[in-house]
Motif scaffolding. Sequence first.
Motif, PDB file in Angstrom:
ATOM      1  N   THR A 105      62.186  19.508  98.212  1.00 54.90           N
ATOM      2  CA  THR A 105      62.618  18.176  98.599  1.00 54.90           C
ATOM      3  C   THR A 105      62.367  17.213  97.447  1.00 54.90           C
ATOM      4  O   THR A 105      61.279  17.195  96.866  1.00 54.90           O
ATOM      5  CB  THR A 105      61.875  17.675  99.850  1.00 54.90           C
ATOM      6  OG1 THR A 105      62.105  18.591 100.914  1.00 54.90           O
ATOM      7  CG2 THR A 105      62.352  16.298 100.240  1.00 54.90           C
ATOM      8  N   THR A 106      63.388  16.412  97.133  1.00 58.26           N
ATOM      9  CA  THR A 106      63.248  15.359  96.129  1.00 58.26           C
ATOM     10  C   THR A 106      63.378  14.028  96.847  1.00 58.26           C
ATOM     11  O   THR A 106      64.371  13.795  97.555  1.00 58.26           O
ATOM     12  CB  THR A 106      64.326  15.476  95.046  1.00 58.26           C
ATOM     13  OG1 THR A 106      64.226  16.775  94.441  1.00 58.26           O
ATOM     14  CG2 THR A 106      64.141  14.407  93.971  1.00 58.26           C
ATOM     15  N   SER A 107      62.404  13.110  96.696  1.00 59.95           N
ATOM     16  CA  SER A 107      62.394  11.860  97.453  1.00 59.95           C
ATOM     17  C   SER A 107      62.430  10.660  96.517  1.00 59.95           C
ATOM     18  O   SER A 107      61.879  10.694  95.408  1.00 59.95           O
ATOM     19  CB  SER A 107      61.126  11.785  98.319  1.00 59.95           C
ATOM     20  OG  SER A 107      61.072  12.855  99.236  1.00 59.95           O
ATOM     21  N   LYS A 124      61.629   6.545  97.120  1.00 57.03           N
ATOM     22  CA  LYS A 124      61.137   5.586  98.100  1.00 57.03           C
ATOM     23  C   LYS A 124      61.253   4.162  97.567  1.00 57.03           C
ATOM     24  O   LYS A 124      61.067   3.911  96.385  1.00 57.03           O
ATOM     25  CB  LYS A 124      59.684   5.888  98.447  1.00 57.03           C
ATOM     26  CG  LYS A 124      59.481   7.202  99.196  1.00 57.03           C
ATOM     27  CD  LYS A 124      58.024   7.379  99.613  1.00 57.03           C
ATOM     28  CE  LYS A 124      57.846   8.684 100.379  1.00 57.03           C
ATOM     29  NZ  LYS A 124      56.441   8.894 100.805  1.00 57.03           N
ATOM     30  N   ILE A 135      63.841   5.248 102.353  1.00 55.83           N
ATOM     31  CA  ILE A 135      63.662   6.486 101.613  1.00 55.83           C
ATOM     32  C   ILE A 135      64.983   7.226 101.491  1.00 55.83           C
ATOM     33  O   ILE A 135      65.805   7.203 102.412  1.00 55.83           O
ATOM     34  CB  ILE A 135      62.616   7.393 102.287  1.00 55.83           C
ATOM     35  CG1 ILE A 135      62.348   8.645 101.434  1.00 55.83           C
ATOM     36  CG2 ILE A 135      63.024   7.767 103.693  1.00 55.83           C
ATOM     37  CD1 ILE A 135      61.190   9.493 101.935  1.00 55.83           C
ATOM     38  N   THR A 136      65.195   7.884 100.357  1.00 55.64           N
ATOM     39  CA  THR A 136      66.348   8.758 100.151  1.00 55.64           C
ATOM     40  C   THR A 136      65.820  10.097  99.670  1.00 55.64           C
ATOM     41  O   THR A 136      65.034  10.148  98.712  1.00 55.64           O
ATOM     42  CB  THR A 136      67.310   8.172  99.113  1.00 55.64           C
ATOM     43  OG1 THR A 136      67.788   6.918  99.581  1.00 55.64           O
ATOM     44  CG2 THR A 136      68.509   9.110  98.890  1.00 55.64           C
ATOM     45  N   GLU A 137      66.245  11.161 100.377  1.00 53.79           N
ATOM     46  CA  GLU A 137      65.752  12.487 100.046  1.00 53.79           C
ATOM     47  C   GLU A 137      66.907  13.441  99.784  1.00 53.79           C
ATOM     48  O   GLU A 137      67.962  13.312 100.411  1.00 53.79           O
ATOM     49  CB  GLU A 137      64.919  13.071 101.192  1.00 53.79           C
ATOM     50  CG  GLU A 137      63.681  12.292 101.538  1.00 53.79           C
ATOM     51  CD  GLU A 137      62.963  12.906 102.731  1.00 53.79           C
ATOM     52  OE1 GLU A 137      61.881  13.496 102.537  1.00 53.79           O
ATOM     53  OE2 GLU A 137      63.517  12.808 103.854  1.00 53.79           O
ATOM     54  N   ILE A 152      67.289  17.420 100.172  1.00 59.17           N
ATOM     55  CA  ILE A 152      66.601  18.576 100.723  1.00 59.17           C
ATOM     56  C   ILE A 152      67.423  19.811 100.397  1.00 59.17           C
ATOM     57  O   ILE A 152      68.636  19.839 100.644  1.00 59.17           O
ATOM     58  CB  ILE A 152      66.407  18.428 102.245  1.00 59.17           C
ATOM     59  CG1 ILE A 152      65.657  17.129 102.544  1.00 59.17           C
ATOM     60  CG2 ILE A 152      65.676  19.635 102.828  1.00 59.17           C
ATOM     61  CD1 ILE A 152      65.653  16.740 104.009  1.00 59.17           C
ATOM     62  N   SER A 209      69.080   9.566 103.978  1.00 60.01           N
ATOM     63  CA  SER A 209      68.756   8.227 103.491  1.00 60.01           C
ATOM     64  C   SER A 209      68.556   7.266 104.652  1.00 60.01           C
ATOM     65  O   SER A 209      69.256   7.330 105.661  1.00 60.01           O
ATOM     66  CB  SER A 209      69.858   7.698 102.571  1.00 60.01           C
ATOM     67  OG  SER A 209      69.539   6.403 102.112  1.00 60.01           O
TER      68      SER A 209
END
Length: 588
Positions: free
Chosen positions: A2-4, A6, A11-13, A15, A128
């Motif tokens: 997972t790349t996040s 913030k 938050i935008t991830e 996965i 997101s």
Amino acid sequence: MTTSFKNDDEITEIIRGSETILDKNTQDLKTINTKLDICSDHLSVYGYAMFDPVWKGLYNTYARGVTIRLLTEITKDNIDHCKKLCSIAEVRHIDNIKGNFGIGDESDYRATPKIDSINFAPKELIKSTVKTFVEQQQLFFDMLWEKSISAEQRIKEIEYGIKREFIETINDPVKVKTIALDLLSNAKKEILIIFSDSHLINIEANRELIEILQKKQEDKNVTIKMIFSSDTKTEILDLINVKGKSKDKRGWSHSTTGLEFQKMQPKMNTGVSIFVIDGEYSLSIESNPKSSLGEFNLFGLSSYSNSQSTVMSYISIFQLIWMQNSLHLQLRQANKKLKLYNKIQKEFIDTAAHELRSPITPIISLASMLSPNREVQNQEEYNSLVEIIVRNAERLNSLAKDLLDVTKIESHSMNLKSEVFDIVNLVKDIIEGHTTSLKFDTIKNIQIVFTSNGLEKLNVKGDRTRIIQVFENLLDNAIRFSDEFIQTRQEILRREKSMIQIIIDKSTTHDNSSAHLLTCIKDNGPGIDSATMPKLFKKFTTQDPNGNGLGLYISKGIVEAHGGKIWAKNNPNKDGASFFFTLPMYIK
């Protein structure tokens, strides 16, 4: 993995991994409270309906009272899966949707790439909660939702082969032209066009339209009807005349296909051109008044539809204009006929007045000579005056009867009595009467010969008195002109007899479906001059200065009222003329 990213509470991830994505989605479904919007391509629908963890997650979400909206492309391959999903969600259809995304409670957005098969699980998921981004995607979803149709309608289209109706507003002139040419090219039965503006076809760029119409004109299965504005008609015909084909006087090549066009009345010109193809598609095009003839954007705002109500409305508009034009043309023709009738009526009255004056004048003047105040020298003079008066009175009476008959023929009020009689005996009686009077005439040297080709009896059903009138008119003419011809050559022919032949025969149509009587009355007089022949059976046409010119007109009216025909021709070698007429025979 997972790349996040913030930013405060947003938050935008990204996965990655199919199992991780599945776990994340099924867990997050439990957190949705009121609303779930899903946009899915036609392949991903299979996973929602048939992959058990996903189906259970969606079903439990629905069971908690969450409203689920699913937007997808329903096809014949996924229709059963879509029906299943309809039990837990409001499902709608939109064509050619690509990609997959969902929005939970208008605050949580997630999307996966387009998949290539039903067995391929997504390996990446973007999630997101960034408010501005989620609102943007929610607006995008709502726009697609508004353009979609219900699953129920789409399923009916697939299962029952129902064609979907649409109304499309187009402001792209290139697209409008493409649609117009495509519709015309694919026409199978009927093309209806209203050209209200010559700009639509006035430039070289639109010759394609005319060329397609020319090709369709040669298609025996396609009927073309067009209505032109006054200036457009000239432009179209000019364009068509460029082609090197055989043209008729209107500029169109000759064809067995029905091609009709009319000119639009100026008050009916709205500036909108209309195409209706096969009663299924309509295209209305506003002209662009700001475009010059050299510009391509001459097409204005347009409406393209296959909606039955819309197409029928345009067909009704076309038919109303067509009917109004037809009525206008009929009215103009009726006015021309009325003017002609008024002219003929005036000429008739003038001629009738002249004809009436001819016998009346000697009656009045001679009657005044017989008044008590004037003396007649002797009985012989007295008898001569009375004879002249009687002769002119009879002529006046005959003219009055003829004028009455003319009125009945023209008003179609001639009442015919119906009786069956033998035409052979009738003709013999007529000939006998004339032969007797000719015996006591020392000047006329005329013989009447009758031939019935061995037929002793020929029954006809009609008005006996009127048929006698026809024979009397034709026979009187033959005697009069034969007598005149003899007297003009009496030094040579005084001792020769002029012969009149009456020939009666039976004839049938080429298919033997009906029989009729054919009568010929032939004389050897001077014949019919070329100037008289074309108008021979019209009122007041005569070569006899003593005749009123009504006999042949009346004879024609009587024969035609009986269902027959009458005509005349000159005999070969300038040997008189022959008159023919037919009557239907009576067969039990």
